[in-house]
Write a protein that holds these residues in place. Structure first.
Motif, PDB file in Angstrom:
ATOM      1  N   LEU A  23       0.837  -1.205   0.000  1.00  0.00           N
ATOM      2  CA  LEU A  23       0.000   0.000   0.000  1.00  0.00           C
ATOM      3  C   LEU A  23       0.866   1.249   0.000  1.00  0.00           C
ATOM      4  CD1 LEU A  23      -3.023  -0.757   2.274  1.00  0.00           C
ATOM      5  CD2 LEU A  23      -3.059   0.956   0.488  1.00  0.00           C
ATOM      6  N   ALA A  24       1.850   1.268   0.903  1.00  0.00           N
ATOM      7  CA  ALA A  24       2.720   2.440   1.023  1.00  0.00           C
ATOM      8  C   ALA A  24       3.465   2.686  -0.283  1.00  0.00           C
ATOM      9  CB  ALA A  24       3.712   2.248   2.167  1.00  0.00           C
ATOM     10  N   ALA A  25       3.999   1.605  -0.864  1.00  0.00           N
ATOM     11  CA  ALA A  25       4.740   1.749  -2.119  1.00  0.00           C
ATOM     12  C   ALA A  25       3.831   2.311  -3.210  1.00  0.00           C
ATOM     13  CB  ALA A  25       5.319   0.410  -2.548  1.00  0.00           C
ATOM     14  N   GLY A  26       2.631   1.745  -3.311  1.00  0.00           N
ATOM     15  CA  GLY A  26       1.693   2.194  -4.327  1.00  0.00           C
ATOM     16  C   GLY A  26       1.319   3.650  -4.161  1.00  0.00           C
ATOM     17  N   LEU A  27       0.963   4.018  -2.937  1.00  0.00           N
ATOM     18  CA  LEU A  27       0.537   5.395  -2.668  1.00  0.00           C
ATOM     19  C   LEU A  27       1.661   6.384  -2.932  1.00  0.00           C
ATOM     20  CD1 LEU A  27      -1.601   4.949   0.566  1.00  0.00           C
ATOM     21  CD2 LEU A  27      -2.405   5.661  -1.680  1.00  0.00           C
ATOM     22  N   LEU A  28       2.871   6.013  -2.488  1.00  0.00           N
ATOM     23  CA  LEU A  28       4.001   6.915  -2.670  1.00  0.00           C
ATOM     24  C   LEU A  28       4.299   7.127  -4.148  1.00  0.00           C
ATOM     25  CD1 LEU A  28       5.998   8.383  -0.748  1.00  0.00           C
ATOM     26  CD2 LEU A  28       7.638   6.631  -1.359  1.00  0.00           C
ATOM     27  N   THR A  29       4.296   6.026  -4.907  1.00  0.00           N
ATOM     28  CA  THR A  29       4.560   6.150  -6.347  1.00  0.00           C
ATOM     29  C   THR A  29       3.509   7.035  -7.002  1.00  0.00           C
ATOM     30  OG1 THR A  29       5.165   3.832  -6.144  1.00  0.00           O
ATOM     31  CG2 THR A  29       5.216   4.774  -8.344  1.00  0.00           C
ATOM     32  N   LEU A  30       2.264   6.789  -6.646  1.00  0.00           N
ATOM     33  CA  LEU A  30       1.159   7.589  -7.186  1.00  0.00           C
ATOM     34  C   LEU A  30       1.358   9.065  -6.861  1.00  0.00           C
ATOM     35  CD1 LEU A  30      -1.198   5.953  -8.488  1.00  0.00           C
ATOM     36  CD2 LEU A  30      -2.640   6.944  -6.709  1.00  0.00           C
ATOM     37  N   PHE A  31       1.716   9.339  -5.629  1.00  0.00           N
ATOM     38  CA  PHE A  31       1.886  10.710  -5.170  1.00  0.00           C
ATOM     39  C   PHE A  31       2.997  11.413  -5.941  1.00  0.00           C
ATOM     40  CE2 PHE A  31       1.538  14.176  -2.334  1.00  0.00           C
ATOM     41  CZ  PHE A  31       2.818  14.612  -2.055  1.00  0.00           C
ATOM     42  N   SER A 100      12.153  19.595  -3.691  1.00  0.00           N
ATOM     43  CA  SER A 100      12.293  19.554  -5.148  1.00  0.00           C
ATOM     44  C   SER A 100      11.915  18.181  -5.674  1.00  0.00           C
ATOM     45  CB  SER A 100      13.733  19.867  -5.539  1.00  0.00           C
ATOM     46  OG  SER A 100      14.550  18.796  -5.143  1.00  0.00           O
ATOM     47  N   ASN A 101      11.620  18.142  -6.960  1.00  0.00           N
ATOM     48  CA  ASN A 101      11.216  16.878  -7.569  1.00  0.00           C
ATOM     49  C   ASN A 101      12.326  15.851  -7.570  1.00  0.00           C
ATOM     50  OD1 ASN A 101       8.592  17.510  -8.006  1.00  0.00           O
ATOM     51  ND2 ASN A 101       8.871  18.201 -10.104  1.00  0.00           N
ATOM     52  N   THR A 102      13.563  16.358  -7.709  1.00  0.00           N
ATOM     53  CA  THR A 102      14.701  15.434  -7.694  1.00  0.00           C
ATOM     54  C   THR A 102      14.776  14.729  -6.350  1.00  0.00           C
ATOM     55  OG1 THR A 102      15.761  17.363  -8.649  1.00  0.00           O
ATOM     56  CG2 THR A 102      17.034  15.330  -8.609  1.00  0.00           C
ATOM     57  N   PHE A 103      14.570  15.535  -5.305  1.00  0.00           N
ATOM     58  CA  PHE A 103      14.618  14.970  -3.964  1.00  0.00           C
ATOM     59  C   PHE A 103      13.544  13.902  -3.800  1.00  0.00           C
ATOM     60  CE2 PHE A 103      15.455  14.847   0.465  1.00  0.00           C
ATOM     61  CZ  PHE A 103      14.236  14.722   1.103  1.00  0.00           C
ATOM     62  N   LEU A 104      12.324  14.245  -4.256  1.00  0.00           N
ATOM     63  CA  LEU A 104      11.212  13.298  -4.151  1.00  0.00           C
ATOM     64  C   LEU A 104      11.506  11.996  -4.889  1.00  0.00           C
ATOM     65  CD1 LEU A 104       7.774  15.093  -4.521  1.00  0.00           C
ATOM     66  CD2 LEU A 104       8.621  13.682  -2.654  1.00  0.00           C
ATOM     67  N   LEU A 105      12.013  12.151  -6.111  1.00  0.00           N
ATOM     68  CA  LEU A 105      12.295  10.975  -6.932  1.00  0.00           C
ATOM     69  C   LEU A 105      13.347  10.094  -6.279  1.00  0.00           C
ATOM     70  CD1 LEU A 105      10.964  10.291  -9.608  1.00  0.00           C
ATOM     71  CD2 LEU A 105      13.093  10.937 -10.734  1.00  0.00           C
ATOM     72  N   THR A 106      14.406  10.759  -5.779  1.00  0.00           N
ATOM     73  CA  THR A 106      15.464   9.996  -5.114  1.00  0.00           C
ATOM     74  C   THR A 106      14.911   9.244  -3.923  1.00  0.00           C
ATOM     75  OG1 THR A 106      16.778  11.950  -5.583  1.00  0.00           O
ATOM     76  CG2 THR A 106      17.858  10.175  -4.382  1.00  0.00           C
ATOM     77  N   LEU A 110      14.910   5.189  -3.479  1.00  0.00           N
ATOM     78  CA  LEU A 110      15.545   4.558  -2.323  1.00  0.00           C
ATOM     79  C   LEU A 110      14.535   3.760  -1.510  1.00  0.00           C
ATOM     80  CD1 LEU A 110      18.029   7.299  -1.079  1.00  0.00           C
ATOM     81  CD2 LEU A 110      18.553   5.118  -2.148  1.00  0.00           C
ATOM     82  N   PHE A 111      13.322   4.315  -1.386  1.00  0.00           N
ATOM     83  CA  PHE A 111      12.273   3.635  -0.629  1.00  0.00           C
ATOM     84  C   PHE A 111      11.937   2.294  -1.268  1.00  0.00           C
ATOM     85  CE2 PHE A 111       8.902   3.574   2.393  1.00  0.00           C
ATOM     86  CZ  PHE A 111       7.832   2.957   1.777  1.00  0.00           C
ATOM     87  N   LEU A 112      11.754   2.302  -2.607  1.00  0.00           N
ATOM     88  CA  LEU A 112      11.418   1.057  -3.298  1.00  0.00           C
ATOM     89  C   LEU A 112      12.571   0.062  -3.222  1.00  0.00           C
ATOM     90  CD1 LEU A 112       9.523   2.399  -6.434  1.00  0.00           C
ATOM     91  CD2 LEU A 112       8.570   1.271  -4.420  1.00  0.00           C
ATOM     92  N   LEU A 113      13.793   0.588  -3.341  1.00  0.00           N
ATOM     93  CA  LEU A 113      14.976  -0.263  -3.248  1.00  0.00           C
ATOM     94  C   LEU A 113      15.032  -0.965  -1.907  1.00  0.00           C
ATOM     95  CD1 LEU A 113      16.881   0.151  -5.763  1.00  0.00           C
ATOM     96  CD2 LEU A 113      18.610   0.772  -4.110  1.00  0.00           C
TER      97      LEU A 113
END
Lengths: 221, 76
Positions: A23-31, A100-106, A110-113
């Motif tokens: 759930l967390a992974a899905g929501l975070l990716t969506l966000f 920033s978006n870069t920060f979010l993406l990173t 890392l979270f998914l990893l």
């Protein structure tokens, strides 16, 4: 039997954790995806370990950063008329507005990893618990599983420690404190988990001995 | 194993089946077959005593020691 209740509860907890993780992974990716197309203002708070030192007398701390946790003490806003106070090794949370978006993406990457090995760990834990439930935990797969738990416990805490440390650079560069306060962040590794990992390695060896003992016992008439 | 278990001779003499023996001795049939086929690594004295009681024999009647010949041990 009394022990089987612990097993049932543990299995339930593992199941819940797996669902929460997905759930967390899905929501975070969506966000994060939504943020790229339609940015929304939000606050991000995450733990950073930092040293804050030399608060001089007469210095005012505003309410936005007045709550600094120092071990068991909490320093709230107001005038400090006492002599120099040194706060060391504080761990706190810092809120960043609109990172920033870069920060979010990173962060997402890392979270998914981090998520994949933990999910794998939960599945192995489930199988381990089933083997205990069946009454035969002394099998070769369980030795391998315990070694995986031990290795991941150590590797993931080190990874998480460094990831948090890296994130701290971003936080420190964007955060300004007044006067003599300076934010120095440091590497923070959860040594308790590493110690547990070492213990798990030893327990894996004990299980190996347990297998040979059980084999001998099974062939004793 | 260098210790060989000869249950068949004694069972034939006492006219008893394997399952009957297992029942009277108080061990499972699978355990008894482990013993009979030479897969067992150890036997408890209590089990040996029970078998000897049921079959009315001496341990030497069912246990035989065959020392492995040194000449044939090269492949081991």
């Amino acid at each position: 039997m009394a022990y089987s209740k612990a097993i049932t509860v543990s299995l339930l907890v593992v199941k819940v954790l797996r669902i929460l993780m997905i759930l967390a992974a899905g929501l975070l990716t969506l966000f994060v995806i939504i943020q790229f197309f339609r940015p929304v203002n939000f606050l991000v708070a995450f733990p950073v370990s930092f040293d804050v030192y030399e608060i001089n007398e007469g210095m005012e701390l505003n309410s936005s950063y007045s709550k600094i946790n120092v071990g068991p003490f909490e320093l709230k806003g107001g005038n400090l008329r006492e002599s120099k106070t040194i706060i060391e090794n504080a761990t706190g949370r810092i809120k960043i507005e609109n990172p920033s978006n870069t920060f979010l993406l990173t962060f997402l990457i890392l979270f998914l990893l981090f998520l994949f090995p933990v999910y794998y760990l939960l599945i192995q834990l489930k199988k381990f618990l089933h083997s205990v439930e069946e009454g035969n935990p002394f099998i070769l797969e369980n030795v391998k599983r315990l070694r995986i738990f031990a290795f991941l416990a150590i590797a993931l805490t080190i990874f998480a420690g460094f990831a948090q440390f890296a994130g701290g650079f971003y936080v420190v560069s964007n955060y300004n404190l007044p006067g003599n306060l300076s934010l120095i962040h440091r590497l923070n590794i959860n040594w308790g988990l590493i110690f547990s990992g070492i213990i798990l390695f030893v327990i894996a060896e004990a299980f190996k001995i347990g297998i040979s003992v059980k084999k001998e016992n099974d062939l004793t008439v | 194993m260098a210790i060989v278990v000869n249950l068949d001779v004694m069972l034939a003499k006492r006219k008893m089946s394997l399952s009957e023996l297992a029942d009277k001795v108080g061990i499972t049939l699978s355990n008894l077959s482990i013993l009979k086929t030479g897969k067992a690594k150890a036997i408890r004295f209590s089990t040996l005593e029970a078998i000897c009681n049921v079959l009315d024999c001496q341990p030497g009647d069912i246990l035989v020691h065959l020392p492995e010949r040194k000449r044939l041990r090269k492949s081991a």
